[in-house]
Motif scaffolding. Structure first.
Motif, short mmCIF file in Angstrom:
data_model
loop_
_atom_site.label_atom_id
_atom_site.label_comp_id
_atom_site.label_asym_id
_atom_site.label_seq_id
_atom_site.Cartn_x
_atom_site.Cartn_y
_atom_site.Cartn_z
N GLU A 83 0.84 -1.20 0.00
CA GLU A 83 0.00 0.00 0.00
C GLU A 83 0.87 1.25 0.00
OE1 GLU A 83 -4.08 -1.39 2.25
OE2 GLU A 83 -2.55 -0.37 3.45
N VAL A 84 0.39 2.27 -0.68
CA VAL A 84 1.05 3.57 -0.64
C VAL A 84 0.46 4.32 0.54
CG1 VAL A 84 1.42 5.74 -1.87
CG2 VAL A 84 1.43 3.57 -3.13
N ILE A 85 1.35 4.77 1.41
CA ILE A 85 0.93 5.54 2.58
C ILE A 85 1.58 6.91 2.53
CG2 ILE A 85 0.53 3.51 4.02
CD1 ILE A 85 3.28 4.17 5.36
N THR A 86 1.01 7.84 3.25
CA THR A 86 1.57 9.18 3.38
C THR A 86 1.80 9.46 4.85
OG1 THR A 86 0.41 9.92 1.39
CG2 THR A 86 1.20 11.63 2.90
N VAL A 87 3.02 9.89 5.17
CA VAL A 87 3.36 10.25 6.54
C VAL A 87 3.48 11.77 6.58
CG1 VAL A 87 4.93 9.92 8.47
CG2 VAL A 87 4.62 8.09 6.78
N ARG A 88 2.67 12.38 7.41
CA ARG A 88 2.65 13.84 7.55
C ARG A 88 3.40 14.21 8.82
NH1 ARG A 88 -3.00 17.22 8.11
NH2 ARG A 88 -2.18 19.27 7.55
N ALA A 89 4.25 15.23 8.76
CA ALA A 89 5.02 15.66 9.92
C ALA A 89 4.92 17.17 10.08
CB ALA A 89 6.49 15.26 9.77
N GLY A 90 4.88 17.61 11.31
CA GLY A 90 4.87 19.04 11.62
C GLY A 90 5.30 19.25 13.06
N TYR A 103 2.85 13.56 13.97
CA TYR A 103 2.79 12.79 12.74
C TYR A 103 1.40 12.22 12.54
CZ TYR A 103 7.66 12.77 14.17
OH TYR A 103 8.89 13.15 14.63
N GLN A 104 1.04 12.06 11.29
CA GLN A 104 -0.16 11.33 10.91
C GLN A 104 0.22 10.42 9.75
OE1 GLN A 104 -2.86 14.59 10.03
NE2 GLN A 104 -3.88 14.32 12.00
N VAL A 105 -0.31 9.20 9.75
CA VAL A 105 -0.08 8.25 8.66
C VAL A 105 -1.42 7.98 8.00
CG1 VAL A 105 0.77 5.97 8.01
CG2 VAL A 105 1.84 7.20 9.93
N PHE A 106 -1.47 8.24 6.70
CA PHE A 106 -2.70 8.05 5.93
C PHE A 106 -2.50 6.94 4.91
CE2 PHE A 106 -2.69 12.50 7.18
CZ PHE A 106 -3.94 12.63 7.75
N GLY A 107 -3.59 6.26 4.59
CA GLY A 107 -3.51 5.20 3.60
C GLY A 107 -4.83 4.90 2.95
N PRO A 108 -4.85 3.81 2.17
CA PRO A 108 -6.05 3.42 1.44
C PRO A 108 -7.22 3.16 2.38
CG PRO A 108 -4.14 2.17 0.71
CD PRO A 108 -3.74 2.93 1.93
N PRO A 109 -8.43 3.23 1.87
CA PRO A 109 -8.74 3.06 0.45
C PRO A 109 -8.63 4.33 -0.40
CG PRO A 109 -10.78 3.14 1.72
CD PRO A 109 -9.64 3.19 2.70
N ASP A 110 -8.69 5.50 0.19
CA ASP A 110 -8.64 6.70 -0.65
C ASP A 110 -7.57 7.69 -0.23
OD1 ASP A 110 -9.65 7.84 1.63
OD2 ASP A 110 -11.59 8.37 0.80
N ALA A 111 -6.54 7.24 0.45
CA ALA A 111 -5.39 8.03 0.88
C ALA A 111 -5.74 9.11 1.90
CB ALA A 111 -4.67 8.65 -0.32
N ALA A 116 -2.64 6.00 11.64
CA ALA A 116 -1.94 6.15 12.91
C ALA A 116 -1.62 7.62 13.15
CB ALA A 116 -0.65 5.34 12.91
N ALA A 117 -1.43 7.96 14.41
CA ALA A 117 -1.00 9.30 14.79
C ALA A 117 0.11 9.14 15.81
CB ALA A 117 -2.16 10.09 15.37
N GLY A 118 1.07 10.04 15.78
CA GLY A 118 2.18 9.92 16.71
C GLY A 118 2.78 11.25 17.07
N GLU A 119 3.72 11.17 17.99
CA GLU A 119 4.37 12.37 18.50
C GLU A 119 5.75 11.97 19.03
OE1 GLU A 119 1.96 15.00 21.00
OE2 GLU A 119 3.43 14.62 22.58
N THR A 120 6.74 12.82 18.76
CA THR A 120 8.06 12.66 19.37
C THR A 120 8.46 13.98 19.99
OG1 THR A 120 9.16 13.11 17.24
CG2 THR A 120 8.91 10.79 17.87
N VAL A 121 8.97 13.91 21.21
CA VAL A 121 9.50 15.09 21.89
C VAL A 121 11.01 14.96 21.85
CG1 VAL A 121 9.58 16.43 24.02
CG2 VAL A 121 7.48 15.22 23.38
N HIS A 122 11.67 16.00 21.35
CA HIS A 122 13.12 15.99 21.19
C HIS A 122 13.76 17.00 22.13
CE1 HIS A 122 12.96 13.68 17.38
NE2 HIS A 122 11.73 14.18 17.41
N ALA A 123 14.73 16.54 22.90
CA ALA A 123 15.54 17.46 23.68
C ALA A 123 16.47 18.19 22.72
CB ALA A 123 16.35 16.69 24.72
N CYS A 124 16.80 19.40 23.03
CA CYS A 124 17.78 20.16 22.25
C CYS A 124 19.06 20.13 23.08
CB CYS A 124 17.26 21.58 22.05
SG CYS A 124 18.22 22.55 20.89
N THR A 125 20.11 19.46 22.54
CA THR A 125 21.34 19.30 23.32
C THR A 125 22.57 19.68 22.51
OG1 THR A 125 21.91 17.02 22.68
CG2 THR A 125 20.27 17.29 24.46
#
Length: 144
Positions: A83-90, A103-111, A116-125
């Motif tokens: 399947e073709v998926i799209t991963v959105r990041a912001g 993040y959001q991950v989109f896929g079929p049937p119509d993209a 899935a939805a996700g989140e990462t917290v990054h330390a600035c070091t």
């Protein structure tokens, strides 16, 4: 952590990375193995930075490292082999010495189906792992 489950609530600017689920990324049921989603998030995050004119390596060369401090994923529907998926990041939030990507991950049937939805917290070091304030140039780059 509050995962963003509605498309209209997603922050801008954002990046969308299209991928095809490979056979090696699936389990016996033909579903994408859950452990690959964080890797897809990392790829979309790297694309987000490249879309703003810099690579992750260049950010590190300037003395800023962004190790993952926290991560969350909510799986809603499975992605499947081929399947073709799209991963959105912001970016959802800034701290004094951190940045939160979503993040959001989109896929079929119509993209447009949210898989899935996700989140990462990054330390600035520093390269030595000591916390540093988010530099103005980085905040400006990511906000452009």
């Amino acid at each position: 952590m509050a995962l963003i489950l509605k498309q209209q609530d997603f922050p801008t600017p954002d990046t969308r990375l299209q991928l095809t689920v490979s056979y090696g990324e699936t389990d016996r049921m033909g579903y994408a193995y859950y452990g690959h989603y964080p890797h897809w998030f990392e790829r979309a995050r790297g694309q987000f930075i490249r879309d703003r004119g810099m690579s992750y390596a260049e950010v590190e060369t300037r003395g800023v490292w962004l190790p993952v401090r926290d991560m969350a994923v909510r799986y809603l529907r499975p992605a499947r082999y081929d399947e073709v998926i799209t991963v959105r990041a912001g970016i959802a939030a800034w701290g004094r010495a951190s940045v939160t990507f979503v993040y959001q991950v989109f896929g079929p049937p119509d993209a447009s189906w949210l898989l899935a939805a996700g989140e990462t917290v990054h330390a600035c070091t520093s390269p030595q792992g000591r916390p540093i304030a988010v530099p103005d140039w980085l905040r400006g780059l990511f906000s452009a």
